[in-house]
Design a protein around this motif. Structure first.
Motif, PDB file in Angstrom:
ATOM      1  N   LEU A 121      -2.873   2.189  -5.323  1.00 29.35           N
ATOM      2  CA  LEU A 121      -3.443   1.292  -6.323  1.00 29.35           C
ATOM      3  C   LEU A 121      -2.293   0.524  -6.939  1.00 29.35           C
ATOM      4  O   LEU A 121      -1.481   1.076  -7.671  1.00 29.35           O
ATOM      5  CB  LEU A 121      -4.164   2.095  -7.410  1.00 29.35           C
ATOM      6  CG  LEU A 121      -5.498   2.691  -6.988  1.00 29.35           C
ATOM      7  CD1 LEU A 121      -6.070   3.537  -8.115  1.00 29.35           C
ATOM      8  CD2 LEU A 121      -6.477   1.606  -6.581  1.00 29.35           C
ATOM      9  N   HIS A 122      -2.208  -0.772  -6.602  1.00 30.32           N
ATOM     10  CA  HIS A 122      -1.074  -1.531  -7.140  1.00 30.32           C
ATOM     11  C   HIS A 122      -1.571  -2.764  -7.886  1.00 30.32           C
ATOM     12  O   HIS A 122      -2.693  -3.227  -7.692  1.00 30.32           O
ATOM     13  CB  HIS A 122      -0.109  -1.909  -6.018  1.00 30.32           C
ATOM     14  CG  HIS A 122      -0.804  -2.445  -4.801  1.00 30.32           C
ATOM     15  ND1 HIS A 122      -0.945  -1.720  -3.647  1.00 30.32           N
ATOM     16  CD2 HIS A 122      -1.435  -3.612  -4.591  1.00 30.32           C
ATOM     17  CE1 HIS A 122      -1.626  -2.429  -2.773  1.00 30.32           C
ATOM     18  NE2 HIS A 122      -1.930  -3.576  -3.320  1.00 30.32           N
TER      19      HIS A 122
ATOM     20  N   GLU B  32       1.564  -8.278  -8.456  1.00 28.60           N
ATOM     21  CA  GLU B  32       2.772  -7.964  -7.694  1.00 28.60           C
ATOM     22  C   GLU B  32       2.501  -8.021  -6.192  1.00 28.60           C
ATOM     23  O   GLU B  32       3.366  -8.426  -5.410  1.00 28.60           O
ATOM     24  CB  GLU B  32       3.328  -6.596  -8.098  1.00 28.60           C
ATOM     25  CG  GLU B  32       3.655  -6.465  -9.579  1.00 28.60           C
ATOM     26  CD  GLU B  32       4.577  -7.563 -10.127  1.00 28.60           C
ATOM     27  OE1 GLU B  32       5.145  -8.340  -9.338  1.00 28.60           O
ATOM     28  OE2 GLU B  32       4.710  -7.659 -11.365  1.00 28.60           O
ATOM     29  N   TYR B  33       1.274  -7.623  -5.807  1.00 35.39           N
ATOM     30  CA  TYR B  33       0.869  -7.787  -4.402  1.00 35.39           C
ATOM     31  C   TYR B  33       1.074  -9.253  -4.000  1.00 35.39           C
ATOM     32  O   TYR B  33       1.688  -9.552  -2.967  1.00 35.39           O
ATOM     33  CB  TYR B  33      -0.598  -7.378  -4.255  1.00 35.39           C
ATOM     34  CG  TYR B  33      -1.273  -7.815  -2.967  1.00 35.39           C
ATOM     35  CD1 TYR B  33      -1.330  -6.960  -1.853  1.00 35.39           C
ATOM     36  CD2 TYR B  33      -1.882  -9.068  -2.867  1.00 35.39           C
ATOM     37  CE1 TYR B  33      -1.953  -7.350  -0.683  1.00 35.39           C
ATOM     38  CE2 TYR B  33      -2.507  -9.467  -1.697  1.00 35.39           C
ATOM     39  CZ  TYR B  33      -2.545  -8.609  -0.605  1.00 35.39           C
ATOM     40  OH  TYR B  33      -3.167  -9.009   0.554  1.00 35.39           O
TER      41      TYR B  33
ATOM     42  N   ARG C  92       0.838  -1.212   0.000  1.00 34.48           N
ATOM     43  CA  ARG C  92       0.000   0.000   0.000  1.00 34.48           C
ATOM     44  C   ARG C  92       0.867   1.253   0.000  1.00 34.48           C
ATOM     45  O   ARG C  92       0.549   2.237  -0.658  1.00 34.48           O
ATOM     46  CB  ARG C  92      -0.906   0.014   1.238  1.00 34.48           C
ATOM     47  CG  ARG C  92      -1.959  -1.054   1.170  1.00 34.48           C
ATOM     48  CD  ARG C  92      -3.269  -0.595   1.819  1.00 34.48           C
ATOM     49  NE  ARG C  92      -4.208  -1.717   1.790  1.00 34.48           N
ATOM     50  CZ  ARG C  92      -4.510  -2.461   2.835  1.00 34.48           C
ATOM     51  NH1 ARG C  92      -4.008  -2.179   4.023  1.00 34.48           N
ATOM     52  NH2 ARG C  92      -5.344  -3.482   2.713  1.00 34.48           N
ATOM     53  N   GLU C  93       1.954   1.178   0.756  1.00 40.15           N
ATOM     54  CA  GLU C  93       2.849   2.323   0.840  1.00 40.15           C
ATOM     55  C   GLU C  93       3.515   2.576  -0.514  1.00 40.15           C
ATOM     56  O   GLU C  93       3.718   3.712  -0.919  1.00 40.15           O
ATOM     57  CB  GLU C  93       3.913   2.041   1.895  1.00 40.15           C
ATOM     58  CG  GLU C  93       4.109   3.150   2.899  1.00 40.15           C
ATOM     59  CD  GLU C  93       5.204   2.773   3.881  1.00 40.15           C
ATOM     60  OE1 GLU C  93       4.935   1.902   4.737  1.00 40.15           O
ATOM     61  OE2 GLU C  93       6.316   3.317   3.766  1.00 40.15           O
TER      62      GLU C  93
END
Ligand code: ASP
Ligand code: MG
Length: 416
Positions: free
Chosen positions: A60-61, A65-66, A55-56
């Motif tokens: 919006l990722h 990759e998360y 999140r850092e």
């Protein structure tokens, strides 16, 4: 000699001391002659940290990759446990999800298991007597060759899926509680540990806020008829008598529960909010106009109560949503006002849902009526009621939730 899956959650592998304790539990089963596959979670707090970093990095990722990031927590624990086991003279190796492989769909962050291959593990049990240490929570989406994760709490689901794949006799879930209780012992000190609970009952308890196991793991257990034993990892390995049946709560098919009580447990949740739409037009299509937009906004609606209108023109409709979605739900309805047609929205967030669960309800009448009487004697007002085959729920003021749970716990003879 049996084949076992042993699953250890985050608090059970929180540091190297705890991992050594886990290794002793594993060795105990190996010494008893069992084939063992171990499924581990990330060390306590690690997944939260990994999620926070994503999140850092960017609010919006990319979900792929998360998953690449959050899957690492389990890999660390699996490797460490294999090292410790080797050091104790137990033949062991670690496995990541993609190595088995444990295949999933591509719903990154909450993927569903499609297939688990246990063939290589079984061959190694037989030929090498090797313990498999598997990183829970993670899998592989084959078509895109990407790592996936199964949603928070997902290593329970990894463990049960693996147990089904290797035809394990039992899946032991080692955790920081020693079983499933009739209700939360922090609220009702006289809550009892259940010896057995049926899959269906556990599903209701788990989805109603008893946070012992990920709901999907219980669904999977039911589907494949995997007996699941919830037991404590804090019990010392040397205190366990291998000849005695292990202590804990067995989640199993209802046919295996001899003495069925009418009520098995009581769950409650304070994360509820109530929304009442006043003077809604009473005509076809209105429910769709309300719940369609809510579904589109991904808001989970739980209890729904609608009255039959007196004048045939308008009625009141009440439903509940998670309190975190309260404002969003109100706004969604407000936006659809002209399509729905109503006078106003009332709501409350200081409400709680108390649910009474038991498969015995199928064959016993009047179970709920008893509760309504007992609650009224305590002056607890019921805002809404819903029922299903094996449970009923009441929505009440949050301030009374503890009193209600205690009252019902005694009423159905669940006190110790
Ligand atoms: N480590 C993951 C989580 O914290 C999966 C699990 O522990 O079951 O959600
Ligand atoms: Mg868990």
């Amino acid at each position: 000699m049996a084949r076992l899956v042993m699953k250890f959650g985050g608090t059970s592998v929180a540091d190297l001391d705890r991992i050594r304790n886990v290794a002793r539990h594993v060795k105990r089963e190996v010494d008893a002659g069992h084939d063992v596959a171990v499924v581990v979670s990330a060390m306590a707090g690690v997944t939260n940290q990994l999620v926070a970093w994503c999140r850092e990095a960017a609010v919006l990722h990319d979900a792929r990759e998360y998953d690449a990031v959050v899957a690492t927590g389990e890999q660390v624990t699996a490797g460490l446990l294999a090292i410790v086991l080797e050091g104790m003279g137990v033949n062991a190796r670690s496995w990541q999800g993609w190595q088995l492989p444990l295949l999933t769909d591509n719903a990154h962050g909450g993927a569903r298991i499609v297939e688990v291959n246990g063939a290589e593990l079984i061959r190694r049990f037989k030929e090498l007597g090797q313990v498999a240490v598997i990183a829970g929570f993670q899998g592989l989406h084959k078509e895109t060759n990407r790592v996936t994760t199964l949603g928070r709490g997902g290593s329970d689901t990894s463990a049960v899926a693996l147990a089904a794949a290797i035809q394990a006799e039992r899946c032991d879930i080692y955790t920081d509680v020693d079983g499933v209780y009739t209700t939360d012992p922090r609220v009702v000190p006289r809550a009892r540990r259940l010896e057995k609970i049926a899959y269906e009952e556990m599903l209701e308890l788990a989805s109603l806020g008893a946070k012992v196991m990920q709901v999907r793991s219980v669904e999977l257990g039911m589907l494949h008829n995997v007996p699941i034993l919830v037991r404590s990892s804090f019990e010392k390995p040397e205190d366990i008598d291998p000849k005695k049946p292990p202590a804990g709560t067995l989640i199993c098919d209802e046919s295996e529960i001899m003495e069925q009580q009418t009520v098995t447990g009581i769950a409650f949740s304070k994360d509820e909010a109530q929304i009442s739409i006043r003077r809604v037009q009473d005509k076809p299509g209105v429910a769709a106009a309300i719940f369609g937009p809510l579904a589109d906004a991904n808001i989970n609606v739980d209890m729904i109560v609608q009255n039959v209108s007196a004048d045939g023109l308008t009625t009141d409709l009440t439903f509940t949503v998670p309190s975190s979605d309260y404002e969003r739900a109100r706004a969604t309805i407000e936006k659809a006002k002209s399509a729905i047609g109503f006078e106003r929205i009332d709501g409350a967030t200081d409400v709680a849902k108390v649910s009474v669960i038991g498969i015995g309800m199928r064959s016993h009448a009047g179970v709920a009526a008893k509760a309504f009487k007992a609650l009224s004697e305590r002056n607890i007002n019921i805002r809404a009621i819903t029922t299903s085959e094996i449970k009923f729920s009441v929505l009440i003021d949050a301030a009374y939730s503890e009193l209600a749970v205690r009252t019902l716990h005694s009423l159905y003879g669940l006190d110790k």
